[in-house]
Design an enzyme around this catalytic site. Structure first.
Site, short mmCIF file in Angstrom:
data_model
loop_
_atom_site.label_atom_id
_atom_site.label_comp_id
_atom_site.label_asym_id
_atom_site.label_seq_id
_atom_site.Cartn_x
_atom_site.Cartn_y
_atom_site.Cartn_z
N HIS A 155 0.88 -1.20 0.00
CA HIS A 155 0.15 -0.04 0.09
C HIS A 155 0.88 1.27 -0.04
CE1 HIS A 155 -3.33 -2.63 1.13
NE2 HIS A 155 -2.42 -3.16 1.78
N SER A 276 16.38 21.93 -14.59
CA SER A 276 15.15 22.54 -14.91
C SER A 276 15.23 24.13 -15.51
CB SER A 276 14.24 22.88 -13.46
OG SER A 276 13.58 24.05 -13.52
N LYS A 282 17.41 22.05 -9.48
CA LYS A 282 16.53 20.87 -9.62
C LYS A 282 17.22 19.63 -10.62
CE LYS A 282 12.85 19.68 -9.29
NZ LYS A 282 11.57 20.15 -10.23
N GLU A 289 10.87 9.12 -15.76
CA GLU A 289 9.48 9.68 -16.05
C GLU A 289 8.89 9.17 -17.65
OE1 GLU A 289 9.00 13.72 -14.64
OE2 GLU A 289 11.14 13.31 -14.44
N GLN A 321 -2.45 -3.16 -43.82
CA GLN A 321 -1.48 -1.98 -44.12
C GLN A 321 -1.25 -1.29 -42.73
OE1 GLN A 321 -0.65 -0.29 -47.85
NE2 GLN A 321 -1.03 1.74 -47.01
N1 ARG Z 1 1.34 -2.06 -48.70
C1 ARG Z 1 0.63 -3.33 -48.55
C2 ARG Z 1 0.31 -3.65 -47.01
O1 ARG Z 1 1.12 -3.27 -46.42
C3 ARG Z 1 1.27 -4.40 -49.30
C4 ARG Z 1 0.21 -5.55 -49.71
C5 ARG Z 1 -0.66 -4.98 -50.73
N2 ARG Z 1 -1.50 -5.51 -51.17
C6 ARG Z 1 -2.44 -5.43 -52.07
N3 ARG Z 1 -3.28 -6.25 -52.52
N4 ARG Z 1 -2.81 -4.13 -52.31
O2 ARG Z 1 -0.56 -4.26 -46.58
#
Ligand code: ARG
Length: 460
Positions: A155, A276, A282, A289, A321
């Protein structure tokens, strides 16, 4: 006409190119991408799908592109969308239409999946290395301060004396579990998706085992639809990273507290503290942190990828992606935090007088007094009550326990004797000799175990 636009009547809007492109961030996959392409070209030649001569041209072209990128000579163009298209386009510039043969029996979907897995595998190795470095720093400080006692807390109130080494080695255990989590993650990341095509497999006699051997994968993905759409390994890395960052934030929080004037248990080396802009006196523990604060983005990245994957239909979707920036940020943040924390721990100075004084104050020996009465036959709960009343009396008299007269003790239990004064912080610590406890013998055993782990595992 831009690549991949043969069925369209016009180019994509610039805004669309920018929105859909990933080259700004996926360029850091270049090494995996090129390694994957080299293995693929060799496999195609071995299987008689392309000629040896063409494979050789392709491989040489790819090697020189890797060099261009590493020398900073490669120009990444937004209209080429991603790292895969950028490298393919450059290969075409270099070796002509033969470059087009490389994409036989392959899709960007299995290509990006293999690139990401190779990236995560490498990141896992580096992460385990970083965790080992921090564990080494912890063991170093624990060994250098073997006899130092401090109050153990519950605690955030002083509870019972413990060895500082014992407290620090608790972090060794946490980081040991983290190593285990990353190793588990590696087992499931180490599965080759290449050879899955866009989603359905490919109509060529490819050799996926050869690809796996070339690219150092120990298994081959068994379902092409899963192989192109799975990002569990990204989620697993990021969740293991979130736990590791949580551990780092707990350590960082304690070191921040301990370096305050109120505690004064440790002092950061000047190289790990900042001043600081206004208050000249300081010395701020900014490194600790920030280590504490950066856990926020790592949790955020995990939440991000979990949300991207939620309800995503099979198989590949462009949403995938969105797996990259969060992962890259998490890897960078975790590796940097591990390194800087190891440096900070290695160089911090412990103030044994402050920790020992704190351990002797605040009635930290009260449990030992109750155990003393318990050993003399009093049921522990009764001993607990007697000592509770004794402590209340001492507080009221503004006295420490060892400043009370034996007659004071006896007014709470006739079982108290002269030998009660032989209870000290040191005897308290030494008495807790149960397995995993804080006695010097147990802590030495913990240190020995830690040393064996670090020696046996080397860099891993
Ligand atoms: N830049 C795309 C990704 O990171 C690569 C694959 C793209 N494939 C597609 N069918 N457009 O996922």
């Amino acid at each position: 006409m831009k690549p991949l636009r043969s069925r369209f009547s016009k180019d994509a809007e610039e805004l669309v190119q920018e929105y859909t492109g990933s080259i700004a961030f996926d360029q850091r996959l270049y090494r995996s991408d090129i390694a994957g392409s080299i293995a693929h070209a060799r496999m195609l030649a071995r299987q008689g799908i392309i000629s040896d001569k063409n494979a050789e041209l392709i491989v040489m072209g790819l090697v020189s592109i890797r060099q261009e990128i590493e020398e900073g000579k490669f120009v990444f163009r937004t209209e080429l969308e991603d790292i895969h298209m950028s490298i393919e386009a450059r290969l075409t510039e270099k070796i002509g239409p033969v470059a087009g043969k490389l994409h036989t029996a392959r899709s960007r979907n299995d290509q990006v999946a293999v690139d990401m897995r190779m990236f995560v595998k490498e990141a896992i190795g580096q992460t385990i290395g970083g965790l080992r470095g921090l564990q080494r720093a912890i063991v170093h400080v624990a060994e250098a301060n073997k006899d130092v006692v401090m109050p153990g807390y519950t605690h955030l109130q002083r509870a019972q004396p413990v060895l500082l080494a014992h407290h620090l080695l608790a972090y060794f255990e946490m980081f040991e579990r983290d190593v285990g989590r990353f190793k588990d993650c590696l087992a499931r990341t180490d599965v080759l998706p290449l050879g899955s095509g866009a989603l359905a497999g490919v109509p060529y006699p490819i050799d996926r085992d050869f690809l796996a051997a070339e690219l150092c994968f120990s298994k081959v993905g068994q379902n092409s639809i899963d192989a192109v759409s799975d990002r569990d390994f990204v989620i697993e890395y990021e969740s293991a990273a979130a736990v590791a960052m949580m551990h780092l934030s707990r350590l960082a929080e304690e070191l921040t507290l301990w370096s305050s004037a109120e505690f004064g248990f440790v002092e950061m080396d000047d190289a790990y503290a900042t001043g600081s802009s206004m208050m000249p006196q300081k010395k701020n523990p900014d490194v600790a942190e920030l280590a504490r604060g950066k856990v926020g983005r790592v949790y955020g990245n995990l939440m991000g990828i979990l949300t991207v994957m939620k309800s995503l239909p099979l198989s590949y979707n462009r949403d995938l992606q969105e797996d990259k920036e969060g992962l890259f940020d998490t890897v960078d943040t975790l590796l940097a935090t591990l390194d800087v924390t190891a440096g900070m721990v290695n160089t911090m100075r412990v103030n044994p007088d402050r920790t020992a004084r704190a351990a002797g104050e605040s009635y930290c020996l009260a449990t030992d007094l109750a155990d003393y009465l318990g050993r003399k036959g009093l049921p522990f709960r009764e001993a607990y009550s007697a000592v509770g009343e004794l402590v209340a009396y001492a507080i009221q008299q503004s006295k420490a326990l060892d400043e009370l007269e034996l007659s004071d003790y006896r007014s709470f239990s006739s079982l108290f004797d002269e030998d009660v004064y032989s209870i000290t912080v040191d005897t308290s610590v030494a008495a807790r000799d149960s397995l995993g406890g804080t006695s010097p013998v147990q802590v030495e055993a913990q240190l020995a175990r830690a040393r064996v782990i670090l020696e046996n595992e080397g860099g891993n």
